[in-house]
Scaffold this motif. Structure first.
Motif, short mmCIF file in Angstrom:
data_model
loop_
_atom_site.label_atom_id
_atom_site.label_comp_id
_atom_site.label_asym_id
_atom_site.label_seq_id
_atom_site.Cartn_x
_atom_site.Cartn_y
_atom_site.Cartn_z
N GLU A 202 -4.39 10.60 -8.37
CA GLU A 202 -4.57 10.73 -6.92
C GLU A 202 -3.44 11.56 -6.31
O GLU A 202 -3.68 12.36 -5.39
N GLN A 203 -2.24 11.38 -6.84
CA GLN A 203 -1.09 12.15 -6.34
C GLN A 203 -1.31 13.65 -6.60
O GLN A 203 -1.11 14.47 -5.69
N LEU A 204 -1.75 14.00 -7.78
CA LEU A 204 -2.01 15.39 -8.11
C LEU A 204 -3.13 15.97 -7.25
O LEU A 204 -3.02 17.08 -6.72
N ALA A 205 -4.20 15.19 -7.06
CA ALA A 205 -5.31 15.64 -6.21
C ALA A 205 -4.83 15.87 -4.78
O ALA A 205 -5.26 16.82 -4.12
N SER A 206 -3.93 15.01 -4.29
CA SER A 206 -3.39 15.16 -2.94
C SER A 206 -2.58 16.44 -2.81
O SER A 206 -2.70 17.17 -1.82
N ILE A 207 -1.75 16.72 -3.81
CA ILE A 207 -0.94 17.95 -3.79
C ILE A 207 -1.84 19.18 -3.81
O ILE A 207 -1.62 20.15 -3.07
N LYS A 208 -2.89 19.14 -4.63
CA LYS A 208 -3.84 20.26 -4.66
C LYS A 208 -4.52 20.43 -3.30
O LYS A 208 -4.71 21.55 -2.82
N ASP A 209 -4.87 19.32 -2.65
CA ASP A 209 -5.49 19.37 -1.33
C ASP A 209 -4.52 19.96 -0.30
O ASP A 209 -4.91 20.76 0.54
N MET A 210 -3.25 19.57 -0.38
CA MET A 210 -2.24 20.11 0.55
C MET A 210 -2.18 21.63 0.41
O MET A 210 -2.21 22.36 1.40
N ARG A 211 -2.08 22.08 -0.83
CA ARG A 211 -1.98 23.53 -1.09
C ARG A 211 -3.23 24.26 -0.59
O ARG A 211 -3.13 25.31 0.04
N ALA A 212 -4.40 23.69 -0.85
CA ALA A 212 -5.66 24.32 -0.44
C ALA A 212 -5.77 24.42 1.07
O ALA A 212 -6.43 25.32 1.59
N ASN A 213 -5.11 23.50 1.80
CA ASN A 213 -5.20 23.47 3.26
C ASN A 213 -3.94 24.00 3.95
O ASN A 213 -3.80 23.86 5.16
N GLY A 214 -3.04 24.59 3.18
CA GLY A 214 -1.85 25.20 3.75
C GLY A 214 -0.87 24.21 4.35
O GLY A 214 -0.11 24.56 5.27
N LEU B 34 2.61 5.34 -7.14
CA LEU B 34 1.43 6.12 -6.78
C LEU B 34 0.59 6.40 -8.01
O LEU B 34 1.12 6.67 -9.09
N ASP B 35 -0.73 6.36 -7.85
CA ASP B 35 -1.63 6.73 -8.94
C ASP B 35 -1.43 8.22 -9.22
O ASP B 35 -1.61 9.06 -8.33
N PRO B 36 -1.03 8.59 -10.45
CA PRO B 36 -0.72 10.00 -10.75
C PRO B 36 -1.89 10.95 -10.51
O PRO B 36 -1.68 12.07 -10.03
N ASN C 147 -1.85 1.83 -5.21
CA ASN C 147 -0.61 1.29 -5.78
C ASN C 147 -0.97 0.72 -7.15
O ASN C 147 -1.51 -0.38 -7.24
N ILE C 148 -0.68 1.48 -8.20
CA ILE C 148 -1.09 1.04 -9.54
C ILE C 148 -0.27 -0.16 -10.02
O ILE C 148 -0.65 -0.81 -10.99
N ALA D 184 0.87 -1.17 0.00
CA ALA D 184 0.00 0.00 0.00
C ALA D 184 0.91 1.23 0.00
O ALA D 184 2.09 1.14 0.36
N CYS D 185 0.36 2.38 -0.38
CA CYS D 185 1.21 3.56 -0.47
C CYS D 185 0.39 4.83 -0.33
O CYS D 185 -0.83 4.81 -0.39
N GLY D 186 1.11 5.92 -0.16
CA GLY D 186 0.45 7.21 -0.07
C GLY D 186 1.43 8.33 0.23
O GLY D 186 2.65 8.14 0.18
N LEU D 187 0.88 9.48 0.54
CA LEU D 187 1.66 10.67 0.84
C LEU D 187 1.38 11.14 2.25
O LEU D 187 0.34 10.79 2.83
N ILE D 188 2.29 11.95 2.79
CA ILE D 188 2.09 12.57 4.10
C ILE D 188 2.30 14.07 3.95
O ILE D 188 3.14 14.52 3.17
N ALA D 189 1.52 14.84 4.71
CA ALA D 189 1.61 16.29 4.65
C ALA D 189 1.43 16.86 6.06
O ALA D 189 0.85 16.22 6.93
#
Length: 136
Positions: free
Chosen positions: A61-73, A57-59, A47-48, A24-29
């Motif tokens: 989902e990775q992009l959506a995660s980065i956008k969420d990080m930015r939106a939440n500071g 990482l699913d590209p 995990n594709i 399994a995999c993911g990102l941390i912020a």
């Protein structure tokens, strides 16, 4: 030092177990202050590769995660993945694919399914150093 909440740790373990026998995999912020990183959000990604020996990482989902990080500071702190059958330490492939020396690389071992082991590493080149990890 890096900290993770007990709730985020439990979510990470549950997701990793649900993906067995694959990694399994993911990102941390979160936030960074001096030498401390506080994980405030764990992203559970797909995990594709669908493999028990490596992950990608699913590209989307990775992009959506980065956008969420930015939106939440939040700052990107690194990534996490599980090792279904091996210890919580970077494999040669993990080291080879660790492109960001500022990132923390969390590895969750599920060798003993009843006693998962989570460690965090700083990886630079072929060298890895265990980071102090606190589950609070």
């Amino acid at each position: 030092m890096i900290t993770i909440s007990a709730k985020d740790y439990e979510n990470l373990v549950a997701h990793a177990k649900s993906e067995l026998p694959n990694e399994a995999c993911g990102l941390i912020a979160g936030t960074i202050t001096e030498n401390n990183k506080e994980i405030q959000k764990v992203y559970l990604l797909t995990n594709i590769d669908k493999s028990n020996e490596h992950f990608s990482l699913d590209p989307k989902e990775q992009l959506a995660s980065i956008k969420d990080m930015r939106a939440n500071g939040l700052s990107p702190l690194g990534n996490w993945h599980s090792h279904p059958e091996t210890p919580s330490r970077p494999s040669d492939e993990d080291k080879r694919l660790a492109y960001d020396s500022k990132a923390s690389y969390l590895i969750l071992s599920l060798m003993d399914k009843d006693n998962p082991v989570l460690n965090s590493f700083h990886i630079e080149g072929n060298s890895s150093t265990k980071e102090e990890l606190i589950i609070k």
